[in-house]
Design a protein around this motif. Structure first.
Motif, mmCIF file in Angstrom:
data_model
loop_
_atom_site.group_PDB
_atom_site.id
_atom_site.type_symbol
_atom_site.label_atom_id
_atom_site.label_comp_id
_atom_site.label_asym_id
_atom_site.label_seq_id
_atom_site.Cartn_x
_atom_site.Cartn_y
_atom_site.Cartn_z
ATOM 1 N N ALA A 67 -57.297 71.543 48.992
ATOM 2 C CA ALA A 67 -56.206 70.871 48.282
ATOM 3 C C ALA A 67 -56.011 71.414 46.873
ATOM 4 N N ILE A 68 -57.101 71.766 46.207
ATOM 5 C CA ILE A 68 -57.008 72.209 44.816
ATOM 6 C C ILE A 68 -56.898 73.727 44.697
ATOM 7 N N CYS A 69 -57.620 74.450 45.516
ATOM 8 C CA CYS A 69 -57.629 75.912 45.413
ATOM 9 C C CYS A 69 -56.503 76.574 46.219
ATOM 10 N N PHE A 70 -56.079 75.946 47.316
ATOM 11 C CA PHE A 70 -55.017 76.514 48.160
ATOM 12 C C PHE A 70 -54.006 75.417 48.522
ATOM 13 N N PRO A 71 -53.344 74.855 47.524
ATOM 14 C CA PRO A 71 -52.442 73.714 47.788
ATOM 15 C C PRO A 71 -51.316 74.025 48.762
ATOM 16 N N LEU A 72 -50.803 75.258 48.749
ATOM 17 C CA LEU A 72 -49.699 75.607 49.645
ATOM 18 C C LEU A 72 -50.167 75.702 51.100
ATOM 19 N N HIS A 73 -51.446 76.003 51.296
ATOM 20 C CA HIS A 73 -51.986 76.120 52.655
ATOM 21 C C HIS A 73 -52.547 74.799 53.183
ATOM 22 N N LYS A 129 -55.456 68.677 35.596
ATOM 23 C CA LYS A 129 -56.890 68.839 35.334
ATOM 24 C C LYS A 129 -57.611 67.496 35.388
ATOM 25 N N LYS A 130 -56.999 66.500 34.751
ATOM 26 C CA LYS A 130 -57.626 65.182 34.695
ATOM 27 C C LYS A 130 -57.796 64.596 36.089
ATOM 28 N N LYS A 131 -56.756 64.708 36.924
ATOM 29 C CA LYS A 131 -56.810 64.168 38.280
ATOM 30 C C LYS A 131 -57.839 64.908 39.120
ATOM 31 N N ALA A 132 -57.879 66.238 38.999
ATOM 32 C CA ALA A 132 -58.822 67.037 39.780
ATOM 33 C C ALA A 132 -60.256 66.745 39.370
ATOM 34 N N TYR A 133 -60.495 66.657 38.061
ATOM 35 C CA TYR A 133 -61.842 66.344 37.580
ATOM 36 C C TYR A 133 -62.288 64.964 38.051
ATOM 37 N N THR A 188 -61.299 63.350 40.786
ATOM 38 C CA THR A 188 -61.591 63.399 42.219
ATOM 39 C C THR A 188 -62.926 64.078 42.480
ATOM 40 N N CYS A 189 -63.152 65.214 41.814
ATOM 41 C CA CYS A 189 -64.389 65.973 42.027
ATOM 42 C C CYS A 189 -65.610 65.201 41.551
ATOM 43 N N SER A 190 -65.504 64.574 40.390
ATOM 44 C CA SER A 190 -66.648 63.832 39.864
ATOM 45 C C SER A 190 -66.985 62.651 40.761
ATOM 46 N N THR A 191 -65.955 62.022 41.351
ATOM 47 C CA THR A 191 -66.175 60.907 42.273
ATOM 48 C C THR A 191 -66.980 61.361 43.479
ATOM 49 N N HIS A 192 -66.517 62.457 44.081
ATOM 50 C CA HIS A 192 -67.192 62.961 45.275
ATOM 51 C C HIS A 192 -68.609 63.430 44.948
ATOM 52 N N LEU A 193 -68.785 64.101 43.826
ATOM 53 C CA LEU A 193 -70.116 64.584 43.452
ATOM 54 C C LEU A 193 -71.081 63.439 43.174
ATOM 55 N N THR A 194 -70.566 62.335 42.646
ATOM 56 C CA THR A 194 -71.411 61.156 42.428
ATOM 57 C C THR A 194 -71.947 60.624 43.746
ATOM 58 N N VAL A 195 -71.055 60.507 44.741
ATOM 59 C CA VAL A 195 -71.454 60.049 46.071
ATOM 60 C C VAL A 195 -72.473 60.998 46.684
ATOM 61 N N VAL A 196 -72.189 62.291 46.590
ATOM 62 C CA VAL A 196 -73.076 63.304 47.170
ATOM 63 C C VAL A 196 -74.468 63.252 46.545
ATOM 64 N N THR A 197 -74.529 63.116 45.228
ATOM 65 C CA THR A 197 -75.815 63.079 44.534
ATOM 66 C C THR A 197 -76.648 61.876 44.961
#
Length: 312
Positions: free
Chosen positions: A124-130, A233-237, A239-248
């Motif tokens: 979603a973040i690195c290849f949004p068009l794909h 940037k704010k939205k992506a950070y 989302t990523c921080s949320t997922h990383l918190t769960v993963v940790t």
């Protein structure tokens, strides 16, 4: 120290806490966590189902995470609560196998599903068009089915082994659920082969997925760093921080527990770490995803308004 007499092949679960004031306080605390986990995960499933704005691959995967967490904590806590309340700590041989099977299936399914969610955010973040092509509804279904199948295969192998070895020592499992490594300390044969398979399984289903998640988020953070939009940037950070918190919260205690050799493990430490990935994580997941997610909060507001208008 408690002593037990056995007249059957039942196991005895020593449990997480003793019958004392502190034990009662801990029991009430875990009971509240269990109720919060049930309410939180059921709410997430219903919210995603009811609000059409959340009918996207990301939230479809999130609803499956809530479904797994709902079953995950229900596999462990009710039996533990029953043992504490009624003082009967026994669990049948088959019951122990069933609990172990569901625990292992759900544990691996959640680990692989978290990896799928990381891949979703990566695309979603690195290849949004794909994104519409790579992360289709069909792809999400395949990732979910694959997670369940791999979890079931891994669980069948471990549970079958545990149920077919001879137990000739005390039947008291020093844990609060039927964790296979804890069960095998009671075996009267050398289980070094199984300990090796635990290492292999942990590497395949926990360490490698964690590496994949770390690499995908490394790429995500690099892409986000190059963004021009401050809001993006704010939205992506977020989302990523949320997922990383769960993963940790999920991976760290799990990997630390199962990668250590038996000589370095202690029952007390294993039980304390198990609380994180069997009880706390299922409760924290819906809180983290809802409280730190504007789309979920907006969906909750829309559904609440809709229900209020129906009542009026």
């Amino acid at each position: 120290m408690e002593t037990y007499n056995w007249t059957s092949n039942d196991f005895i679960l020593i449990g997480l806490f003793s019958h004392s004031i502190i034990g009662l306080f801990l029991f009430i605390f875990i009971a509240l966590i269990f109720l919060m986990a049930l309410f939180g995960n059921l709410s997430m499933i219903l919210l995603i189902f009811l609000d059409t704005h959340l009918h996207t691959p990301m939230y479809f995967l999130l609803s499956q995470l809530s479904f797994i967490d709902l079953n995950y904590i229900s596999t462990i806590v009710p039996k533990m609560a029953s043992n504490f309340l009624f003082g009967n700590k026994s669990i049948s041989f088959i019951g122990c196998g069933i609990q172990s099977f569901f625990f292992l299936t759900l544990a691996v399914a959640e680990a692989l599903l978290l990896t799928s969610m990381a891949y979703d955010r990566y695309v979603a973040i690195c290849f949004p068009l794909h994104y519409p092509i790579r992360i289709s509804r069909r792809m999400c279904v395949l990732m979910i089915i694959g997670s369940w199948i791999m979890g079931c295969i891994n669980s069948c192998a471990h549970t079958t082994y545990a149920l077919h070895i001879p137990y000739c020592r005390s039947r008291a499992i020093n844990h609060f659920f039927c964790d296979v490594p804890a069960m095998l300390t009671l075996a009267c044969i050398d289980t070094w082969v199984y300990e090796y398979t635990v290492f292999v399984s942990t590497t395949l289903f926990l360490v490698l997925p964690f590496i994949v998640i770390a690499c995908s988020y490394g790429r995500v953070l690099f892409t986000v760093y190059r963004m021009n939009s401050a809001e993006g940037k704010k939205k992506a950070y977020s989302t990523c921080s949320t997922h990383l918190t769960v993963v940790t919260f999920y991976y760290a205690p799990f990997v630390y527990t199962y990668l250590r050799p038996r000589s370095l493990r202690s029952p007390t430490e294993d039980k304390a770490l198990a609380v994180f990935y069997t009880i706390l994580t299922p409760m924290l997941n819906p809180l983290i995803y809802s409280m730190r997610n504007k789309e979920v909060m907006e969906a909750l507001r829309r559904v609440a308004q809709r229900l209020c208008s129906v009542k009026m």
